[in-house]
Design a protein around this motif. Structure first.
Motif, PDB file in Angstrom:
ATOM      1  N   LYS A  10     -10.609  -5.404   3.165  1.00  0.00           N
ATOM      2  CA  LYS A  10     -11.667  -4.957   4.082  1.00  0.00           C
ATOM      3  C   LYS A  10     -11.131  -4.654   5.481  1.00  0.00           C
ATOM      4  O   LYS A  10     -11.627  -3.776   6.168  1.00  0.00           O
ATOM      5  N   GLU A  11     -10.081  -5.379   5.899  1.00  0.00           N
ATOM      6  CA  GLU A  11      -9.529  -5.206   7.238  1.00  0.00           C
ATOM      7  C   GLU A  11      -8.871  -3.844   7.442  1.00  0.00           C
ATOM      8  O   GLU A  11      -8.609  -3.442   8.578  1.00  0.00           O
ATOM      9  N   THR A  12      -8.629  -3.093   6.361  1.00  0.00           N
ATOM     10  CA  THR A  12      -8.005  -1.772   6.491  1.00  0.00           C
ATOM     11  C   THR A  12      -8.989  -0.705   6.957  1.00  0.00           C
ATOM     12  O   THR A  12      -8.569   0.354   7.423  1.00  0.00           O
ATOM     13  N   VAL A  13     -10.271  -0.974   6.862  1.00  0.00           N
ATOM     14  CA  VAL A  13     -11.282   0.017   7.254  1.00  0.00           C
ATOM     15  C   VAL A  13     -11.090   0.434   8.712  1.00  0.00           C
ATOM     16  O   VAL A  13     -11.184   1.624   9.041  1.00  0.00           O
ATOM     17  N   GLU A  14     -10.786  -0.514   9.573  1.00  0.00           N
ATOM     18  CA  GLU A  14     -10.579  -0.195  10.992  1.00  0.00           C
ATOM     19  C   GLU A  14      -9.381   0.743  11.182  1.00  0.00           C
ATOM     20  O   GLU A  14      -9.414   1.624  12.038  1.00  0.00           O
ATOM     21  N   VAL A  15      -8.339   0.560  10.400  1.00  0.00           N
ATOM     22  CA  VAL A  15      -7.156   1.427  10.490  1.00  0.00           C
ATOM     23  C   VAL A  15      -7.521   2.834  10.030  1.00  0.00           C
ATOM     24  O   VAL A  15      -7.149   3.821  10.673  1.00  0.00           O
TER      25      VAL A  15
ATOM     26  N   ILE B 123       0.861  -1.177   0.000  1.00  0.00           N
ATOM     27  CA  ILE B 123       0.000   0.000   0.000  1.00  0.00           C
ATOM     28  C   ILE B 123       0.900   1.231   0.000  1.00  0.00           C
ATOM     29  O   ILE B 123       1.812   1.339   0.809  1.00  0.00           O
ATOM     30  N   GLN B 124       0.627   2.155  -0.930  1.00  0.00           N
ATOM     31  CA  GLN B 124       1.463   3.328  -1.126  1.00  0.00           C
ATOM     32  C   GLN B 124       0.655   4.615  -0.971  1.00  0.00           C
ATOM     33  O   GLN B 124      -0.573   4.604  -1.070  1.00  0.00           O
ATOM     34  N   PRO B 125       1.352   5.751  -0.750  1.00  0.00           N
ATOM     35  CA  PRO B 125       0.654   7.017  -0.497  1.00  0.00           C
ATOM     36  C   PRO B 125      -0.172   7.541  -1.666  1.00  0.00           C
ATOM     37  O   PRO B 125      -1.089   8.321  -1.465  1.00  0.00           O
ATOM     38  N   ASN B 126       0.108   7.093  -2.876  1.00  0.00           N
ATOM     39  CA  ASN B 126      -0.655   7.576  -4.025  1.00  0.00           C
ATOM     40  C   ASN B 126      -1.942   6.785  -4.256  1.00  0.00           C
ATOM     41  O   ASN B 126      -2.706   7.088  -5.167  1.00  0.00           O
ATOM     42  N   MET B 127      -2.198   5.797  -3.410  1.00  0.00           N
ATOM     43  CA  MET B 127      -3.416   4.992  -3.530  1.00  0.00           C
ATOM     44  C   MET B 127      -4.579   5.649  -2.793  1.00  0.00           C
ATOM     45  O   MET B 127      -4.383   6.295  -1.775  1.00  0.00           O
ATOM     46  N   ALA B 128      -5.769   5.445  -3.317  1.00  0.00           N
ATOM     47  CA  ALA B 128      -6.981   5.992  -2.702  1.00  0.00           C
ATOM     48  C   ALA B 128      -7.456   5.075  -1.577  1.00  0.00           C
ATOM     49  O   ALA B 128      -7.406   3.851  -1.695  1.00  0.00           O
ATOM     50  N   SER B 129      -7.941   5.673  -0.505  1.00  0.00           N
ATOM     51  CA  SER B 129      -8.434   4.886   0.623  1.00  0.00           C
ATOM     52  C   SER B 129      -9.601   3.985   0.207  1.00  0.00           C
ATOM     53  O   SER B 129      -9.723   2.856   0.676  1.00  0.00           O
ATOM     54  N   LYS B 130     -10.417   4.463  -0.710  1.00  0.00           N
ATOM     55  CA  LYS B 130     -11.560   3.673  -1.171  1.00  0.00           C
ATOM     56  C   LYS B 130     -11.099   2.403  -1.886  1.00  0.00           C
ATOM     57  O   LYS B 130     -11.610   1.316  -1.631  1.00  0.00           O
ATOM     58  N   ALA B 131     -10.105   2.538  -2.745  1.00  0.00           N
ATOM     59  CA  ALA B 131      -9.584   1.383  -3.478  1.00  0.00           C
ATOM     60  C   ALA B 131      -8.928   0.388  -2.526  1.00  0.00           C
ATOM     61  O   ALA B 131      -9.096  -0.831  -2.667  1.00  0.00           O
ATOM     62  N   ILE B 132      -8.205   0.901  -1.549  1.00  0.00           N
ATOM     63  CA  ILE B 132      -7.544   0.040  -0.566  1.00  0.00           C
ATOM     64  C   ILE B 132      -8.591  -0.724   0.240  1.00  0.00           C
ATOM     65  O   ILE B 132      -8.487  -1.940   0.415  1.00  0.00           O
ATOM     66  N   ALA B 133      -9.610  -0.016   0.719  1.00  0.00           N
ATOM     67  CA  ALA B 133     -10.657  -0.640   1.536  1.00  0.00           C
ATOM     68  C   ALA B 133     -11.460  -1.672   0.748  1.00  0.00           C
ATOM     69  O   ALA B 133     -11.925  -2.660   1.311  1.00  0.00           O
ATOM     70  N   GLU B 134     -11.616  -1.456  -0.557  1.00  0.00           N
ATOM     71  CA  GLU B 134     -12.356  -2.417  -1.378  1.00  0.00           C
ATOM     72  C   GLU B 134     -11.582  -3.722  -1.537  1.00  0.00           C
ATOM     73  O   GLU B 134     -12.165  -4.795  -1.551  1.00  0.00           O
ATOM     74  N   VAL B 135     -10.268  -3.623  -1.639  1.00  0.00           N
ATOM     75  CA  VAL B 135      -9.438  -4.818  -1.801  1.00  0.00           C
ATOM     76  C   VAL B 135      -9.177  -5.501  -0.466  1.00  0.00           C
ATOM     77  O   VAL B 135      -9.224  -6.728  -0.370  1.00  0.00           O
TER      78      VAL B 135
END
Length: 66
Positions: A17-22, A3-15
């Protein structure tokens, strides 16, 4: 994939799911904006470390170009 800083939080959370809590922990909205736009420079380092830990990814698990 790391996971990199240029990625969107929405895209990360879609792939991952456990990142939503973070994101909730750091009050980062789930949006199409890049993480580097949503959080301060100091927070981005901590956030990326925690996100990658949660998904089990690091630079050691990735190869250049893929």
């Amino acid at each position: 994939m790391v996971i990199q800083p240029n990625m969107a939080s929405k895209a990360i959370a879609e792939v991952w799911k456990e990142t939503v809590e973070v994101f909730q922990k750091y009050n980062v909205p789930i949006t199409e904006k890049a993480l580097q736009v949503l959080v301060t420079e100091n927070t981005i380092k901590i956030l990326l470390t925690e996100l990658n830990k949660v998904v089990g990814s690091s630079t050691a698990t990735c190869i250049e170009g893929g």
